[in-house]
Scaffold this motif. Structure first.
Motif, PDB file in Angstrom:
ATOM      1  N   ARG A   1      47.592  20.300 -27.694  1.00  0.00           N
ATOM      2  CA  ARG A   1      46.898  19.562 -26.638  1.00  0.00           C
ATOM      3  C   ARG A   1      46.528  18.186 -27.196  1.00  0.00           C
ATOM      4  O   ARG A   1      45.662  18.083 -28.059  1.00  0.00           O
ATOM      5  CB  ARG A   1      45.634  20.300 -26.209  1.00  0.00           C
ATOM      6  CG  ARG A   1      45.937  21.614 -25.512  1.00  0.00           C
ATOM      7  CD  ARG A   1      44.683  22.301 -25.084  1.00  0.00           C
ATOM      8  NE  ARG A   1      43.952  21.494 -24.126  1.00  0.00           N
ATOM      9  CZ  ARG A   1      42.721  21.780 -23.711  1.00  0.00           C
ATOM     10  NH1 ARG A   1      42.081  22.828 -24.165  1.00  0.00           N
ATOM     11  NH2 ARG A   1      42.119  21.009 -22.848  1.00  0.00           N
ATOM     12  N   PRO A   2      47.194  17.131 -26.749  1.00  0.00           N
ATOM     13  CA  PRO A   2      46.907  15.796 -27.267  1.00  0.00           C
ATOM     14  C   PRO A   2      45.421  15.447 -27.124  1.00  0.00           C
ATOM     15  O   PRO A   2      44.814  15.690 -26.084  1.00  0.00           O
ATOM     16  CB  PRO A   2      47.766  14.876 -26.402  1.00  0.00           C
ATOM     17  CG  PRO A   2      48.870  15.754 -25.911  1.00  0.00           C
ATOM     18  CD  PRO A   2      48.256  17.118 -25.752  1.00  0.00           C
ATOM     19  N   GLY A   3      44.839  14.925 -28.201  1.00  0.00           N
ATOM     20  CA  GLY A   3      43.434  14.541 -28.184  1.00  0.00           C
ATOM     21  C   GLY A   3      42.494  15.672 -28.549  1.00  0.00           C
ATOM     22  O   GLY A   3      41.287  15.494 -28.566  1.00  0.00           O
ATOM     23  N   TYR A   4      43.032  16.864 -28.849  1.00  0.00           N
ATOM     24  CA  TYR A   4      42.212  18.027 -29.176  1.00  0.00           C
ATOM     25  C   TYR A   4      42.641  18.620 -30.519  1.00  0.00           C
ATOM     26  O   TYR A   4      43.789  18.490 -30.921  1.00  0.00           O
ATOM     27  CB  TYR A   4      42.336  19.110 -28.100  1.00  0.00           C
ATOM     28  CG  TYR A   4      41.666  18.741 -26.804  1.00  0.00           C
ATOM     29  CD1 TYR A   4      40.391  19.194 -26.517  1.00  0.00           C
ATOM     30  CD2 TYR A   4      42.303  17.937 -25.878  1.00  0.00           C
ATOM     31  CE1 TYR A   4      39.759  18.861 -25.324  1.00  0.00           C
ATOM     32  CE2 TYR A   4      41.689  17.598 -24.681  1.00  0.00           C
ATOM     33  CZ  TYR A   4      40.422  18.063 -24.419  1.00  0.00           C
ATOM     34  OH  TYR A   4      39.810  17.722 -23.248  1.00  0.00           O
ATOM     35  N   ALA A   5      41.716  19.287 -31.167  1.00  0.00           N
ATOM     36  CA  ALA A   5      41.993  19.996 -32.413  1.00  0.00           C
ATOM     37  C   ALA A   5      41.677  21.473 -32.211  1.00  0.00           C
ATOM     38  O   ALA A   5      40.666  21.812 -31.591  1.00  0.00           O
ATOM     39  CB  ALA A   5      41.133  19.434 -33.544  1.00  0.00           C
ATOM     40  N   TRP A   6      42.534  22.367 -32.701  1.00  0.00           N
ATOM     41  CA  TRP A   6      42.329  23.800 -32.566  1.00  0.00           C
ATOM     42  C   TRP A   6      41.393  24.286 -33.677  1.00  0.00           C
ATOM     43  O   TRP A   6      41.597  23.989 -34.851  1.00  0.00           O
ATOM     44  CB  TRP A   6      43.657  24.547 -32.654  1.00  0.00           C
ATOM     45  CG  TRP A   6      43.492  26.027 -32.688  1.00  0.00           C
ATOM     46  CD1 TRP A   6      43.700  26.847 -33.749  1.00  0.00           C
ATOM     47  CD2 TRP A   6      43.046  26.873 -31.621  1.00  0.00           C
ATOM     48  NE1 TRP A   6      43.433  28.149 -33.403  1.00  0.00           N
ATOM     49  CE2 TRP A   6      43.028  28.192 -32.105  1.00  0.00           C
ATOM     50  CE3 TRP A   6      42.669  26.641 -30.305  1.00  0.00           C
ATOM     51  CZ2 TRP A   6      42.638  29.269 -31.315  1.00  0.00           C
ATOM     52  CZ3 TRP A   6      42.291  27.714 -29.521  1.00  0.00           C
ATOM     53  CH2 TRP A   6      42.281  29.005 -30.019  1.00  0.00           C
ATOM     54  N   ASN A   7      40.359  25.014 -33.309  1.00  0.00           N
ATOM     55  CA  ASN A   7      39.446  25.635 -34.273  1.00  0.00           C
ATOM     56  C   ASN A   7      39.814  27.103 -34.393  1.00  0.00           C
ATOM     57  O   ASN A   7      39.661  27.853 -33.432  1.00  0.00           O
ATOM     58  CB  ASN A   7      37.986  25.522 -33.802  1.00  0.00           C
ATOM     59  CG  ASN A   7      37.501  24.101 -33.824  1.00  0.00           C
ATOM     60  OD1 ASN A   7      37.772  23.377 -34.767  1.00  0.00           O
ATOM     61  ND2 ASN A   7      36.804  23.696 -32.791  1.00  0.00           N
TER      62      ASN A   7
ATOM     63  N   PRO B   1      57.291  21.258 -33.883  1.00  0.00           N
ATOM     64  CA  PRO B   1      56.811  20.073 -33.167  1.00  0.00           C
ATOM     65  C   PRO B   1      56.226  20.448 -31.811  1.00  0.00           C
ATOM     66  O   PRO B   1      56.805  21.231 -31.065  1.00  0.00           O
ATOM     67  CB  PRO B   1      58.075  19.218 -32.989  1.00  0.00           C
ATOM     68  CG  PRO B   1      59.078  19.765 -33.947  1.00  0.00           C
ATOM     69  CD  PRO B   1      58.717  21.198 -34.187  1.00  0.00           C
ATOM     70  N   GLY B   2      55.038  19.908 -31.531  1.00  0.00           N
ATOM     71  CA  GLY B   2      54.393  20.150 -30.254  1.00  0.00           C
ATOM     72  C   GLY B   2      53.584  21.428 -30.195  1.00  0.00           C
ATOM     73  O   GLY B   2      53.078  21.781 -29.138  1.00  0.00           O
ATOM     74  N   TYR B   3      53.446  22.135 -31.340  1.00  0.00           N
ATOM     75  CA  TYR B   3      52.698  23.383 -31.369  1.00  0.00           C
ATOM     76  C   TYR B   3      51.729  23.409 -32.543  1.00  0.00           C
ATOM     77  O   TYR B   3      51.917  22.715 -33.528  1.00  0.00           O
ATOM     78  CB  TYR B   3      53.644  24.585 -31.470  1.00  0.00           C
ATOM     79  CG  TYR B   3      54.398  24.844 -30.201  1.00  0.00           C
ATOM     80  CD1 TYR B   3      53.928  25.751 -29.265  1.00  0.00           C
ATOM     81  CD2 TYR B   3      55.579  24.155 -29.920  1.00  0.00           C
ATOM     82  CE1 TYR B   3      54.614  25.978 -28.082  1.00  0.00           C
ATOM     83  CE2 TYR B   3      56.273  24.375 -28.740  1.00  0.00           C
ATOM     84  CZ  TYR B   3      55.785  25.290 -27.835  1.00  0.00           C
ATOM     85  OH  TYR B   3      56.453  25.508 -26.666  1.00  0.00           O
TER      86      TYR B   3
END
Length: 143
Positions: free
Chosen positions: A75-81, A48-50
């Motif tokens: 990061r809330p509101g972001y997606a990791w590519n 959770p949170g990662y």
């Protein structure tokens, strides 16, 4: 007057200096040697949170080096590519990804092309029917 001009110059210079570390950290690798096959890593159970950043090859100097997968704080509101290599038409290989994107920008791109049906592919329920043709786009049991 001279004091205001000097202060403005110092502020402008510090603003430019603040941008330099960000530009230097955004590396783009372009090479003519194809990357080796990815090393298969066992992805740990979700935390959770990662977000899990997949392992990948990076070009360092004159050869590829494997960078192991690791956890990143969400990061809330972001997606990791995740970083991945793409071959251009001229035979060059380019490392893309490895950055955070705002969700709206990711959705605007239409699809993430990872082969896994998800909301970025315009098939929210993964039933193979595009949302604009699916009478029930959020329910995988209906088409």
């Amino acid at each position: 007057m001279l004091k205001k001009t000097l202060m403005s110059a110092v502020l402008a210079a510090s603003g430019v200096a603040a941008l330099l570390p960000m530009a230097a950290s955004a590396q783009q690798y372009i090479v003519r040697v194809a990357p080796p096959p990815a090393i298969v890593e066992t992805v740990p159970a979700p935390r959770p949170g990662y977000v899990w950043a997949e392992g990948h090859h990076e070009w360092r100097g004159n050869h590829y080096v494997w960078v192991q997968g690791h956890w990143l704080r969400e990061r809330p509101g972001y997606a990791w590519n995740n970083p991945h290599w793409v071959q251009r038409g001229n035979g060059e290989w380019v490392l893309l990804g490895g950055n955070w994107d705002r969700h709206e920008r990711q959705a605007y791109r239409d699809r993430d092309r990872d082969g896994v049906p998800n909301r970025w592919d315009h098939d929210r329920d993964g039933d193979g029917v595009p949302n604009h043709r699916d009478r029930y786009p959020g329910d995988p049991r209906r088409s």
